[in-house]
Design a protein around this motif. Structure first.
Motif, mmCIF file in Angstrom:
data_model
loop_
_atom_site.group_PDB
_atom_site.id
_atom_site.type_symbol
_atom_site.label_atom_id
_atom_site.label_comp_id
_atom_site.label_asym_id
_atom_site.label_seq_id
_atom_site.Cartn_x
_atom_site.Cartn_y
_atom_site.Cartn_z
ATOM 1 N N VAL A 194 -77.592 18.674 -66.164
ATOM 2 C CA VAL A 194 -76.674 17.630 -66.642
ATOM 3 C C VAL A 194 -76.944 17.315 -68.104
ATOM 4 C CG1 VAL A 194 -76.114 15.177 -66.409
ATOM 5 C CG2 VAL A 194 -76.229 16.628 -64.382
ATOM 6 N N THR A 195 -78.221 17.176 -68.437
ATOM 7 C CA THR A 195 -78.569 16.853 -69.827
ATOM 8 C C THR A 195 -78.128 17.963 -70.775
ATOM 9 O OG1 THR A 195 -80.495 15.639 -69.000
ATOM 10 C CG2 THR A 195 -80.460 16.176 -71.334
ATOM 11 N N ARG A 196 -78.368 19.205 -70.377
ATOM 12 C CA ARG A 196 -77.957 20.316 -71.236
ATOM 13 C C ARG A 196 -76.438 20.392 -71.349
ATOM 14 N NH1 ARG A 196 -82.275 24.920 -69.127
ATOM 15 N NH2 ARG A 196 -84.013 24.288 -70.491
ATOM 16 N N GLU A 197 -75.731 20.126 -70.274
ATOM 17 C CA GLU A 197 -74.269 20.127 -70.351
ATOM 18 C C GLU A 197 -73.764 18.990 -71.233
ATOM 19 O OE1 GLU A 197 -72.335 20.203 -66.634
ATOM 20 O OE2 GLU A 197 -73.201 22.116 -65.999
ATOM 21 N N CYS A 198 -74.452 17.846 -71.191
ATOM 22 C CA CYS A 198 -74.066 16.742 -72.077
ATOM 23 C C CYS A 198 -74.215 17.165 -73.540
ATOM 24 C CB CYS A 198 -74.919 15.515 -71.789
ATOM 25 S SG CYS A 198 -74.517 14.685 -70.232
ATOM 26 N N LEU A 199 -75.328 17.825 -73.841
ATOM 27 C CA LEU A 199 -75.508 18.312 -75.213
ATOM 28 C C LEU A 199 -74.451 19.354 -75.565
ATOM 29 C CD1 LEU A 199 -79.400 18.640 -75.271
ATOM 30 C CD2 LEU A 199 -78.022 17.022 -76.587
ATOM 31 N N LEU A 220 -82.052 14.953 -76.202
ATOM 32 C CA LEU A 220 -83.069 15.958 -76.514
ATOM 33 C C LEU A 220 -84.434 15.539 -75.982
ATOM 34 C CD1 LEU A 220 -81.991 16.868 -80.158
ATOM 35 C CD2 LEU A 220 -81.670 18.245 -78.088
ATOM 36 N N THR A 221 -84.743 14.249 -76.100
ATOM 37 C CA THR A 221 -86.007 13.746 -75.540
ATOM 38 C C THR A 221 -86.030 13.903 -74.034
ATOM 39 O OG1 THR A 221 -86.139 12.142 -77.351
ATOM 40 C CG2 THR A 221 -87.525 11.738 -75.423
ATOM 41 N N GLU A 222 -84.891 13.664 -73.387
ATOM 42 C CA GLU A 222 -84.810 13.811 -71.931
ATOM 43 C C GLU A 222 -85.054 15.254 -71.514
ATOM 44 O OE1 GLU A 222 -81.995 12.075 -68.403
ATOM 45 O OE2 GLU A 222 -81.015 12.875 -70.171
ATOM 46 N N VAL A 223 -84.508 16.197 -72.266
ATOM 47 C CA VAL A 223 -84.764 17.606 -71.955
ATOM 48 C C VAL A 223 -86.253 17.918 -72.045
ATOM 49 C CG1 VAL A 223 -84.379 19.966 -72.744
ATOM 50 C CG2 VAL A 223 -82.466 18.375 -72.631
ATOM 51 N N ASP A 224 -86.896 17.442 -73.106
ATOM 52 C CA ASP A 224 -88.337 17.683 -73.258
ATOM 53 C C ASP A 224 -89.126 17.047 -72.121
ATOM 54 O OD1 ASP A 224 -87.830 19.050 -75.577
ATOM 55 O OD2 ASP A 224 -88.139 17.311 -76.885
ATOM 56 N N ILE A 225 -88.766 15.825 -71.733
ATOM 57 C CA ILE A 225 -89.495 15.138 -70.658
ATOM 58 C C ILE A 225 -89.331 15.879 -69.340
ATOM 59 C CG2 ILE A 225 -89.495 13.043 -69.238
ATOM 60 C CD1 ILE A 225 -89.029 11.437 -71.758
ATOM 61 N N ILE A 226 -88.116 16.310 -69.029
ATOM 62 C CA ILE A 226 -87.894 17.015 -67.758
ATOM 63 C C ILE A 226 -88.648 18.339 -67.744
ATOM 64 C CG2 ILE A 226 -86.146 18.130 -66.317
ATOM 65 C CD1 ILE A 226 -84.174 16.006 -67.180
ATOM 66 N N LEU A 227 -88.627 19.072 -68.860
ATOM 67 C CA LEU A 227 -89.372 20.330 -68.915
ATOM 68 C C LEU A 227 -90.869 20.098 -68.774
ATOM 69 C CD1 LEU A 227 -87.464 22.234 -71.754
ATOM 70 C CD2 LEU A 227 -87.371 22.673 -69.297
#
Length: 490
Positions: A194-199, A220-227
């Motif tokens: 979802v975060t990547r699709e939002c970006l 972008l911070t959310e992507v880093d946190i999830i990874l």
């Protein structure tokens, strides 16, 4: 007599040799009877139970010596040498004293034999009783030792069973937690997508709205946190798999040890309940010389104790790992939810800001449209005014042209002439001023039209941005997993 339990030293073992001149010795081997005394035969008494069947002999006279057997006498007489009556041809073999001594010796030997036999019987009876008591005591001790061994095996069986139950419970617990961790790891894929699709969708913003705003930073911070959470989950998942392998290996050792203990307990319990009257007992010659043992009681107990200690150590490590995984699930779920909330807040603020800008642009567009309408009306009025001033100019110029046809002296520069000239100049100036104003108005109208187009473009850009942020991004983020799913319960 000697005390019970002492070593018997029988006096009959040192008997005086019996002379073979008088009475035959009693031997234990049948063949010796036949060799030494062929005139003795061995019979067994069946009618007298008190007589021993061994060594019991019945003496019989030689049939050739029967004094009343006529046939034997005839045979003897026919075969014997003729009797010689000459006294000098006979000689005396023994004296009367020899005869008495021989009888006395026989009496003494008989008494001695009976005494030795009595001593033998008494000593043998005592030996049998002593050996019976000794063997019985040894068997009781062996039975007691077997019972203690059965109790020891039962104790270690109970310890292994208890530890095995605890280990199986711990293994099941960490296995369930491993499945929870796997489900939680799978659940993180949807928020990441979802975060990547939002970006990706926000890359479709147009113009000035394609900015690196706070919402994009939080995404972008959310992507880093999830990874990062996924990496930590994978690391702990590998640890859980390794710990499960260790737990199952220890469980296998405990189960093997328990199986061996159960088999040993069954065998020793059977041995413990064996009696002299039990069925299935038999001779196994030479088994006492076979040593198939591989341990001593100390190493035997240490082996099981080491297995239990190893199991306890693995259980402690498994319990610590479960606590770490539980904390990890809670921490990662909180981190992702907090970042999810921050992203949503950034989106909400950005959407509100964009909507406010859109509304302002709409207001400015409305005013611009109104101003365009007013400017167009002004241009029309200017054009009308120019048209009206052209009539005045025509009249003044027509007048001046007509007055040039005055004859001779009548061509006078009078006040009327001057006024008409001034009127023509004044009207021309007015028309030029109005034309300039018309030109300015038309330029202003072009500027307003350009502004209108710009505002309409910006309005479309803001509408596109609002659609992306509000409809697409926020619409997708409604499917973000709840806390129970992020910790692997669902």
């Amino acid at each position: 007599m000697e005390p019970v339990g002492s070593t018997l030293i029988a006096t009959y073992a040192h008997l005086k040799p019996t002379p073979t001149n008088f009475l035959p010795a009693i031997g234990g081997i049948t063949s010796s009877y036949r060799d030494r005394f062929p005139h003795y035969n061995v019979t067994h008494s069946l009618s007298l139970p008190w007589r021993p069947s061994t060594y019991y002999k019945v003496a019989s006279n030689s049939p050739t010596l029967g004094p009343y057997c006529t046939r034997a006498q005839r045979v003897s007489e026919s075969t014997m040498a003729p009797f010689v009556s000459n006294r000098t041809t006979l000689f005396t073999r023994y004296t009367l004293d020899d005869w008495y001594r021989s009888n006395l010796t026989n009496y003494q030997e008989s008494s001695t034999s009976r005494h030795n036999s009595e001593r033998l019987r008494v000593d043998t009876s005592r030996l049998i009783q002593d050996k019976y008591q000794q063997i019985r005591k040894t068997q009781v001790d062996s039975t007691q030792n077997l019972g203690e061994r059965v109790n020891d095996i039962g104790f270690w069986k109970s310890e292994i069973t208890h530890e095995l139950d605890e280990l199986i419970g711990e293994t099941n617990a960490i296995s369930d937690l491993k499945r929870r961790l796997e489900r939680a790891l799978i659940e993180t894929e949807a928020p990441l997508q979802v975060t990547r699709e939002c970006l990706f969708h926000r890359e479709k913003r147009m113009g000035i709205d394609l900015v690196h705003d706070e919402a994009e930073k939080e995404l972008l911070t959310e992507v880093d946190i999830i990874l990062t959470c996924q990496e930590r989950m994978k690391l702990h998942l590998d640890k859980a798999i390794t710990q499960l392998t260790a737990d199952r290996a220890v469980q296998h050792e405990l189960e093997k040890d328990l199986s061996d203990k159960q088999a040993a307990h069954r065998i020793d319990d059977k041995c413990h309940h064996l009696r002299n009257t039990s069925e299935g007992i038999g001779f196994f010659r030479g088994v006492e010389n076979v040593d198939a043992t591989v341990s001593v009681p100390e190493s035997w107990a240490k082996f099981t104790d080491d297995n239990i200690l190893c199991s306890q150590s693995e259980r402690a490590a498994s319990s610590k790992l479960r606590e770490d995984i539980e904390n990890l699930l809670v921490v990662t779920a909180n981190e992702m939810w907090n970042q999810f909330s921050r992203v949503n807040l950034a989106f909400t603020n950005r959407i509100a800001e964009t909507a406010d800008t859109k509304n302002k642009i709409q207001i400015h567009l409305s005013k611009t449209l109104q101003e365009i309408f007013q400017t167009e009306m002004t241009i029309e009025s200017i054009k009308k005014a120019i048209r009206e001033k052209s009539a005045f100019l025509k009249v003044a110029q027509t007048r001046l042209d007509e007055r040039t046809r005055r004859p001779n002296i009548e061509l006078c520069r009078d006040v009327a002439q001057l006024r008409l000239v001034n009127e023509v100049y004044e009207v021309n100036d007015t028309i030029q001023i109005l034309q300039q104003r018309l030109k300015d108005a038309e330029d202003t109208l072009q500027s307003l039209v350009h502004t209108k187009a710009t505002l309409e473009h910006e309005l479309a850009v803001k509408a596109n941005t609002l659609y992306i942020d509000q409809e697409k991004c926020m619409g997708m983020r409604k499917s973000f997993p709840n806390t129970l799913r992020l910790v692997g319960f669902c």
